[in-house]
Design a protein around this motif. Structure first.
Motif, mmCIF file in Angstrom:
data_model
loop_
_atom_site.group_PDB
_atom_site.id
_atom_site.type_symbol
_atom_site.label_atom_id
_atom_site.label_comp_id
_atom_site.label_asym_id
_atom_site.label_seq_id
_atom_site.Cartn_x
_atom_site.Cartn_y
_atom_site.Cartn_z
ATOM 1 N N THR A 164 34.163 -22.769 18.050
ATOM 2 C CA THR A 164 34.415 -21.326 18.155
ATOM 3 C C THR A 164 33.370 -20.606 18.995
ATOM 4 N N ASN A 165 32.282 -21.268 19.316
ATOM 5 C CA ASN A 165 31.204 -20.635 20.078
ATOM 6 C C ASN A 165 31.402 -20.814 21.580
ATOM 7 N N PRO A 166 30.948 -19.840 22.378
ATOM 8 C CA PRO A 166 30.914 -20.048 23.832
ATOM 9 C C PRO A 166 29.835 -21.085 24.147
ATOM 10 N N THR A 167 29.740 -21.449 25.407
ATOM 11 C CA THR A 167 28.762 -22.475 25.778
ATOM 12 C C THR A 167 27.345 -22.006 25.530
ATOM 13 N N TYR A 168 27.071 -20.719 25.817
ATOM 14 C CA TYR A 168 25.723 -20.172 25.653
ATOM 15 C C TYR A 168 25.786 -18.832 24.909
ATOM 16 N N PRO A 169 24.658 -18.399 24.300
ATOM 17 C CA PRO A 169 24.631 -17.116 23.594
ATOM 18 C C PRO A 169 25.009 -15.966 24.534
ATOM 19 N N PRO A 170 25.613 -14.900 24.009
ATOM 20 C CA PRO A 170 26.072 -13.768 24.846
ATOM 21 C C PRO A 170 24.965 -13.137 25.679
ATOM 22 N N THR A 171 23.715 -13.142 25.169
ATOM 23 C CA THR A 171 22.616 -12.504 25.907
ATOM 24 C C THR A 171 22.273 -13.251 27.195
ATOM 25 N N CYS A 172 22.780 -14.467 27.350
ATOM 26 C CA CYS A 172 22.501 -15.236 28.563
ATOM 27 C C CYS A 172 23.401 -14.818 29.724
#
Length: 245
Positions: free
Chosen positions: A174-182
């Motif tokens: 369910t997670n994107p590849t990297y955190p949204p702040t990236c």
């Protein structure tokens, strides 16, 4: 009498400024302590942190201690001048002299540490990245700390977005590849989007924080030191005048 009244007024002015400085420093210390998203909090979750850098985690206690002492100094100086108490004036002079010497020593430490900050942080890089790749997305405390840090300082990882490669965060479908702040935009933060965004790593932000604060601390320290020297001179003149009555 006129001279004595003038000295009392000067004591109130100097000690009022010292008291307000104590309130400000104490408030900053409390803020750093309760701010769970502070970059300094990252140090608590890294094993084998170099002693020089690890001491930065105690900066909140140092600030609160200095602020508390300045509050006491301001109170003693004002009361000593108002009540014309030689005992309180002498106690004020001794305390402020000790603090002045400690401030000089602290400034020397800051000046010595600042050039070493980049080297120490670079040496710490591998350990921090290992911690991210091992626990980010699995350890809720560390994950929350990093998320708060990255959101507050608009940074990504310790060096860059690749620090999250192989982390437990990426194992969840369910997670994107990297955190949204990236990623700068709100789109799904894929590797391509993170590369395009080119968000600075928190290493750069931490180094800037240390360098900027060193300048601020030095400037504030010089201002407080000038007030302390003036207050010591006035307190001793007033002490001598009270003794001659």
């Amino acid at each position: 009498m006129c001279c004595s009244g003038f000295l009392k007024i000067m004591m109130f002015i100097f000690n009022g400024a010292i008291f307000l400085a104590g309130v400000a420093i104490l408030a900053v210390g409390v803020w750093v302590k309760v701010d769970s998203g502070s970059l300094l909090g990252v140090l608590d979750n890294i094993k084998d942190v170099p002693a020089e850098l690890g001491q930065l985690a105690n900066v909140a206690y140092l600030l609160m201690g200095v602020g508390g002492v300045l509050l006491i100094m301001g109170f003693l100086g004002c009361c000593g001048a108002m009540k014309e108490s030689r005992c309180m004036l002498m106690l004020f002079f001794i305390i402020i002299l000790i603090i002045f010497i400690a401030e000089v020593a602290g400034c020397v430490v800051v000046l010595v540490f600042q050039p070493l900050a980049k080297e120490v942080l670079e040496d710490l890089s591998e350990k921090v990245v290992d911690s991210i790749q091992r626990d980010y997305g699995k350890d809720e405390s560390l994950t929350s700390l990093w998320n708060g840090t990255m959101e507050q300082f608009k940074c990504c990882g310790y060096r860059n977005y690749t620090d999250f490669d192989g982390s437990p965060f990426q194992e969840k479908p369910t997670n994107p590849t990297y955190p949204p702040t990236c990623c700068i935009k709100t789109e799904t933060c894929t590797a391509a989007a993170a590369e395009r965004s080119n968000v600075n790593g928190c290493f750069t932000m931490l180094l800037n924080l240390i360098e900027d604060n060193a300048v601020i601390i030095g400037a504030v320290g010089l201002g407080i030191a000038a007030l302390e020297i003036a207050a010591m001179v006035v307190s001793m003149v007033l002490y001598q005048q009270i003794g001659n009555k």
